[in-house]
Design a protein around this motif. Structure first.
Motif, mmCIF file in Angstrom:
data_model
loop_
_atom_site.group_PDB
_atom_site.id
_atom_site.type_symbol
_atom_site.label_atom_id
_atom_site.label_comp_id
_atom_site.label_asym_id
_atom_site.label_seq_id
_atom_site.Cartn_x
_atom_site.Cartn_y
_atom_site.Cartn_z
ATOM 1 N N ARG A 510 0.845 -1.193 0.000
ATOM 2 C CA ARG A 510 0.000 0.000 0.000
ATOM 3 C C ARG A 510 0.882 1.246 0.000
ATOM 4 N NH1 ARG A 510 -5.109 0.712 0.886
ATOM 5 N NH2 ARG A 510 -4.754 2.599 2.118
ATOM 6 N N LEU A 511 0.441 2.249 -0.751
ATOM 7 C CA LEU A 511 1.180 3.502 -0.835
ATOM 8 C C LEU A 511 0.577 4.533 0.096
ATOM 9 C CD1 LEU A 511 1.543 3.813 -4.725
ATOM 10 C CD2 LEU A 511 3.064 2.657 -3.112
ATOM 11 N N GLU A 512 1.416 5.464 0.518
ATOM 12 C CA GLU A 512 0.932 6.578 1.333
ATOM 13 C C GLU A 512 1.408 7.883 0.714
ATOM 14 O OE1 GLU A 512 1.802 6.339 5.447
ATOM 15 O OE2 GLU A 512 0.789 4.402 5.724
ATOM 16 N N LEU A 513 0.599 8.903 0.869
ATOM 17 C CA LEU A 513 0.936 10.221 0.357
ATOM 18 C C LEU A 513 2.009 10.840 1.255
ATOM 19 C CD1 LEU A 513 -0.355 11.673 -2.075
ATOM 20 C CD2 LEU A 513 -1.786 12.926 -0.459
ATOM 21 N N PRO A 514 3.133 11.256 0.695
ATOM 22 C CA PRO A 514 4.158 11.895 1.524
ATOM 23 C C PRO A 514 3.609 13.159 2.177
ATOM 24 C CG PRO A 514 5.021 11.366 -0.656
ATOM 25 C CD PRO A 514 3.542 11.172 -0.716
ATOM 26 N N SER A 515 4.103 13.465 3.349
ATOM 27 C CA SER A 515 3.642 14.673 4.031
ATOM 28 C C SER A 515 3.964 15.887 3.170
ATOM 29 C CB SER A 515 4.329 14.812 5.391
ATOM 30 O OG SER A 515 5.725 14.861 5.233
ATOM 31 N N GLY A 516 3.019 16.788 3.096
ATOM 32 C CA GLY A 516 3.199 17.990 2.293
ATOM 33 C C GLY A 516 2.692 17.850 0.885
ATOM 34 N N LYS A 517 2.338 16.610 0.480
ATOM 35 C CA LYS A 517 1.804 16.396 -0.861
ATOM 36 C C LYS A 517 0.280 16.468 -0.813
ATOM 37 C CE LYS A 517 5.448 15.313 -3.444
ATOM 38 N NZ LYS A 517 5.792 15.988 -4.699
ATOM 39 N N GLY A 518 -0.294 16.800 -1.956
ATOM 40 C CA GLY A 518 -1.751 16.805 -2.045
ATOM 41 C C GLY A 518 -2.272 18.187 -2.340
ATOM 42 N N GLU A 519 -3.575 18.282 -2.374
ATOM 43 C CA GLU A 519 -4.228 19.551 -2.683
ATOM 44 C C GLU A 519 -3.902 20.574 -1.611
ATOM 45 O OE1 GLU A 519 -5.749 20.139 -5.342
ATOM 46 O OE2 GLU A 519 -6.524 18.282 -6.162
#
Length: 520
Positions: A510-519
């Motif tokens: 499973r993948l996780e969104l790195p901190s600071g990434k995203g909208e």
């Protein structure tokens, strides 16, 4: 014996590091090459770098370096991209290679011998960024009133002595080509665009420059270097050994597929076939113009600050999940969009939670409940047969779709098979059967174990590393082509051997969104 298959990407300008568009084209071409190899064809896959022209020359001048020195450094980034993204090319063709210069000069001599080259003076608009000439009628206007190419790039007025190619003589022959071979240009959008362009009339094309010397020298014409697109396009045949009658030339030309971005269709679908007609060389079979990969719906640009390093993307999420996302998410031939959230969501939902979870659950139960031993001769129920047929039909769909370059549709069919497998497990509940009907539990587990193999094989062109790791775990032999799907005795041979399933290792974490990434 299957026919050989030759596929090329466009060669990349190394005036900057690779971006997501370069990665997308390389991955798509690699998926096609791997798919065709698995289909039993002898495949040749060529990529490379387009190192001549005014764009590279100016970039080198601006940073105070020699063009060749800069080209060597920047080309190394494209070679590194190929290695990182698991691109299985057979030849990386550089336009600075001596054999490429010889091939370009030979095609020039043949066009000249055919009466299609003449010396005159060029005055007109030129886009350095596109390395393209534009008619006044094609230009737009920027916010400051400056003239822009159809691609939105700056143009400058150029005046110099130039050799010209009699492109105007080829309009009728090109239109006949498009009419007689409708699949020569794909998709339909690009085909219609090119037909309209040629029907509008073709002007002779300036094919040499005298204002700089970074390029292939024009034979017997001091001070002239070839227009970069003459030598760039020639890479598709110079890489095969043209003009020598090499085995590769005899085996692989004409090319089955030139895979390119839609912004360079004119060069490949108008100029290139006209050059080849003039030189008396057989034409390629198809030019396919894929769409752009947009960053959250916007085209990437340095000024916007939204340029993505594809190698960093692969480091963050893994090579196979990025490859899968790009092939699954984007309808091939159309523009598509990506974001960190979209990659994580798609990879988790389909690779980790669906297929990865199915394989992990089955292999874990075989390892735990059957001591890793496989059982043959179990009783097959209607439900078992129905699932096997569902999976076989879905993989047949995937192969048909991949042959037609419909990757997202093929992977959609594959996902339907994966969903059917998960539904089957839920319905059969082998964990409950372990206590109530151990024989039926074994039949359910063996049915699913056997289906891991075709599902992993079908995914192998897209996620080669993960698929092979999974196939290794289930005792798959060396034959990992589609012909292995017809090896009915594979499972019986495995059960009759000393194979024992070890504790399984997940191949799609499973993948996780790195901190600071995203909208935000």
């Amino acid at each position: 014996m299957s026919k050989p298959y030759y596929i090329t990407t466009a060669i990349s300008y190394p005036n900057g590091k690779p971006h997501i568009g370069h990665a997308y084209e390389a991955i798509a071409a690699d998926v096609i090459a791997r798919f065709q190899r698995m289909s039993g064809r002898k495949v040749r896959f060529q990529t490379g770098t387009d190192e001549h022209g005014l764009k590279v020359y100016q970039k080198a001048r601006d940073v105070g370096r020699e063009p060749r020195d800069l080209a060597d450094e920047m080309t190394s980034h494209f070679i590194a991209m190929g290695e990182k993204l698991n691109i299985s090319y057979d030849r990386f063709q550089r336009t600075v290679d001596p054999d490429h210069h010889s091939a370009s000069q030979e095609i020039w001599r043949r066009m000249e011998a055919n009466g299609d080259l003449y010396l005159d003076r060029y005055e007109g608009w030129y886009s350095v960024r596109d390395e393209a000439y534009y008619d006044e009628s094609e230009l737009g206007e920027g916010e400051g009133g400056e003239k822009l190419s159809p691609q939105g790039t700056p143009v400058e007025w150029t005046a110099e002595e130039s050799w010209f190619f009699r492109l105007s003589n080829y309009a009728d022959r090109l239109l006949a080509l498009y009419a007689d071979h409708p699949s020569f240009i794909a998709p339909e959008r690009s085909r219609n665009e090119i037909i309209r362009f040629v029907e509008g009339g073709l002007k002779d094309l300036s094919v040499s420059r005298t204002s700089f010397d970074w390029g292939v020298k024009v034979p017997d014409s001091d001070g002239h270097v070839m227009y970069v697109w003459v030598d760039a396009l020639t890479n598709y045949i110079s890489g095969l050994g043209f003009p020598d009658e090499t085995e590769e030339w005899r085996t692989f030309w004409p090319c089955d597929l030139h895979l390119i971005g839609k912004d360079i269709t004119r060069f490949h679908a108008v100029y290139w076939p006209a050059f080849l007609m003039s030189a008396g060389i057989e034409l390629p079979k198809q030019v396919f113009a894929h769409g752009f990969v947009l960053n959250r719906g916007r085209k990437e640009s340095k000024s916007e600050g939204n340029v993505t390093d594809p190698l960093a993307l692969a480091d963050t999420y893994g090579v196979d999940p990025v490859r899968y996302f790009l092939m699954r998410e984007i309808a091939f031939g159309q523009d598509g969009s990506y974001s960190d959230e979209a990659i994580v969501t798609r990879a988790n939902a389909e690779l980790a939670n669906s297929f990865g979870n199915f394989a992990q659950r089955i292999l874990s139960m075989v390892h735990k409940n059957m001591d890793g031993k496989l059982t043959a001769g179990y009783e097959v129920s209607d439900e078992d047969s129905k699932l096997e047929k569902t999976v076989a039909n879905a993989i047949g769909e995937l192969r048909t779709d991949f042959e037609a370059l419909n990757f997202s549709e093929g992977l959609d069919a594959w996902m339907r098979a994966v969903f059917a497998c998960n539904q089957y497990i839920d319905d059969q509940a082998p964990w409950a059967l372990r206590k109530t009907d151990p024989e039926r539990m074994q039949a359910v587990l063996m049915t699913c174990f056997r289906l891991v193999r075709p599902l992993a094989l079908a995914l192998r062109p897209v996620t080669p590393e993960a698929a092979d790791k999974l196939l290794d775990q289930i005792g798959m032999g060396e034959n990992r082509d589609f012909s292995a799907l017809d090896e009915a005795g594979w499972f019986d041979a495995l059960t009759g051997s000393d194979f024992t399933l070890e504790k399984p290792q997940g191949v799609f974490p499973r993948l996780e969104l790195p901190s600071g990434k995203g909208e935000g």
